[in-house]
Design an enzyme around this catalytic site. Structure first.
Site, PDB file in Angstrom:
ATOM      1  N   CYS A 163       0.800  -1.227   0.000  1.00  7.32           N
ATOM      2  CA  CYS A 163       0.000   0.000   0.000  1.00  7.32           C
ATOM      3  C   CYS A 163       0.832   1.276   0.000  1.00  7.32           C
ATOM      4  O   CYS A 163       0.270   2.370  -0.121  1.00  7.32           O
ATOM      5  CB  CYS A 163      -0.942   0.009   1.194  1.00  7.32           C
ATOM      6  N   HIS A 301      -4.468   7.768   5.393  1.00  8.02           N
ATOM      7  CA  HIS A 301      -4.485   6.441   4.765  1.00  8.02           C
ATOM      8  C   HIS A 301      -5.823   5.763   5.059  1.00  8.02           C
ATOM      9  O   HIS A 301      -6.439   5.202   4.161  1.00  8.02           O
ATOM     10  CB  HIS A 301      -3.334   5.596   5.297  1.00  8.02           C
ATOM     11  N   LYS A 330     -10.706   7.092   0.635  1.00  6.74           N
ATOM     12  CA  LYS A 330     -11.023   5.684   0.388  1.00  6.74           C
ATOM     13  C   LYS A 330     -12.509   5.411   0.590  1.00  6.74           C
ATOM     14  O   LYS A 330     -13.015   4.387   0.143  1.00  6.74           O
ATOM     15  CB  LYS A 330     -10.158   4.784   1.276  1.00  6.74           C
ATOM     16  N   HIS A 335      -9.829   1.056  -1.541  1.00  7.02           N
ATOM     17  CA  HIS A 335      -8.381   1.040  -1.331  1.00  7.02           C
ATOM     18  C   HIS A 335      -7.692   0.556  -2.602  1.00  7.02           C
ATOM     19  O   HIS A 335      -7.803  -0.610  -2.970  1.00  7.02           O
ATOM     20  CB  HIS A 335      -8.064   0.127  -0.153  1.00  7.02           C
ATOM     21  N   PHE A 392       0.322   3.662   4.734  1.00  4.56           N
ATOM     22  CA  PHE A 392       0.936   2.652   5.585  1.00  4.56           C
ATOM     23  C   PHE A 392       0.666   1.269   4.989  1.00  4.56           C
ATOM     24  O   PHE A 392      -0.403   1.028   4.446  1.00  4.56           O
ATOM     25  CB  PHE A 392       0.368   2.742   7.007  1.00  4.56           C
ATOM     26  N   PHE A 394       1.507  -3.294   4.979  1.00  2.00           N
ATOM     27  CA  PHE A 394       1.950  -4.498   5.684  1.00  2.00           C
ATOM     28  C   PHE A 394       3.481  -4.488   5.785  1.00  2.00           C
ATOM     29  O   PHE A 394       4.179  -4.000   4.901  1.00  2.00           O
ATOM     30  CB  PHE A 394       1.507  -5.750   4.939  1.00  2.00           C
TER      31      PHE A 394
END
Length: 407
Positions: A163, A301, A330, A335, A392, A394
């Site tokens: 992301c 985000h 979003k 997303h 942000f 994973f």
């Protein structure tokens, strides 16, 4: 340190395929999220909604380039074509060693992988396989294919970090120009629509499942009734240019990149870190030589997941307090994963140039576990000078970009 400006933009998204169309749909509170009936055939997939790109002619890409591209690279190639044309870059400029690119995506072409791998495994043979398949599936397919299509000879920085892929792409391009390694950097990223991406979040209990018949209500960042994110597709590209280089050729300027930071939490592979989020925003402010009070709008985000929104709200509040306007777009389009950073950066340019702050779609009541940040429930008109965009991913990968109006 050299100044870095934005001289071209291009995008395709569930909310529009141009700068002006995106602005109009944000202003008119349009939702780009819809029900996906074919996902009813996927066993144990709870989410049935997504945001997809429409009205894009992928066959406009010459076949000699298109044949090594999956949908993710094709979408990004269209966006890049727009951005290059918008910036009025010549082939001589593109092929200069002082012009580079920086693009990323979460993965390569999912559909190609689904076709290729099972067939090879079942037959235990590569006979008859498409020689272009790997070029479509490889993680840096976007950066590699765009370089070939546009004859880029300078730096090529693939930023495949889920992301934060396209926000890291912009940040890498910014640093390349700021530190005199390039004069022009074409940056961005993308993601393609596929049930694999949706299924990953569905299995984790992080995808929205409650509103298949009212898809426009599915994404509710920061709201107490949110039930998860909506996985969407899209791409974007921006042309970054050293200020004097842009002025010398009479380029139009959308804005200036004045701050960037990226960091890693180094703690948990999926759980968001409030401290990591705060740190990256603070470092970006330091890069721009700004105070928190200098930021007039934050594009968050905020994906509408349970823990992510809470952590981000507290990180934001601890640094900025409760008055700075915050919104997550979003809610409008879902997303875009690897494409979200660049499209949201373009939204920040719209905010600066149109004096327009977009609302957080579907937001009514702030989750009681969130910090009391100023989440916009309605569109707002406001003259702006400096804005921030945060993403942000994973692995605890964080990015923060700061844009300034150019005048």
């Amino acid at each position: 340190m050299r100044r870095v400006v934005i001289t071209g933009v291009g995008l395709n998204s569930p909310l529009g395929n141009s700068y002006e169309e995106l602005y109009e749909n944000l202003k008119n509170e349009v939702s780009g999220i819809h029900y996906v009936p074919e996902w009813e055939d996927i066993k144990h997939l709870g989410t049935k909604v997504a945001g997809t790109v429409k009205d894009v002619d992928l066959k406009s890409i010459p076949r000699k380039y298109r044949r090594s591209m999956g949908r993710v690279a094709q979408l990004t190639a269209i966006s890049t074509t727009q951005a290059i044309a918008d910036a009025n870059l010549t082939q001589e400029m593109l092929s200069s060693r002082r012009c580079g690119l920086s693009f990323g995506s979460t993965m390569g072409a999912n559909e190609t992988m689904f076709e290729y791998v099972p067939e090879v495994k079942q037959n235990m043979s590569f006979r008859g396989q498409n020689s272009m398949a790997f070029l479509k599936m490889m993680s840096h397919t976007v950066a590699a294919n765009i370089a070939q299509m546009f004859g880029i000879k300078g730096r090529n920085i693939p930023t495949c970090s889920a992301c934060t892929s396209s926000s890291q792409g912009i940040g890498s391009g910014y640093e390349s120009i700021k530190y005199a390694m390039s004069d022009i950097m074409i940056c961005g990223g993308g993601e393609e629509h596929h049930y694999l991406s949706a299924g990953v979040f569905d299995v984790m209990g992080a995808a929205s499942t409650k509103y298949p018949n009212e898809a426009h209500l599915s994404s509710k960042p920061f709201d107490e009734s949110r039930d998860g994110l909506v996985v969407s597709e899209g791409s974007g590209a921006v042309v970054l240019e050293e200020l004097e280089h842009a002025l010398a050729r009479g380029a139009k300027i959308y804005g200036e990149v004045i701050g960037y930071a990226t960091s890693c939490d180094g703690s948990h592979i999926t759980t968001p870190s409030e401290e990591g989020m705060k740190q990256v925003m603070q470092t970006s402010l330091e890069d721009a030589k700004l105070k928190p009070s200098d930021i007039e709008y934050i594009n968050a985000h905020a994906t509408a997941t349970a823990r992510g929104d809470i952590a981000e709200s507290h990180a934001t509040y601890n640094l900025f307090g409760g008055s700075t306007p915050v919104s997550s777009t979003k809610g409008h389009m879902g997303h875009l994963l690897g494409g979200c950073g660049v499209v949201e950066s373009i939204i920040c340019l719209i905010a600066l140039n149109k004096s327009f702050l977009p609302k957080t779609m579907n937001f009514k009541t702030l989750d009681k576990e969130c910090a009391k940040i100023n989440v916009l429930a309605q569109n707002k008109s406001q003259n702006l000078n400096i804005v921030m965009s945060n993403n942000f991913a994973f692995g605890g990968i964080n990015t923060s970009l700061i844009f300034k109006k150019y005048d």
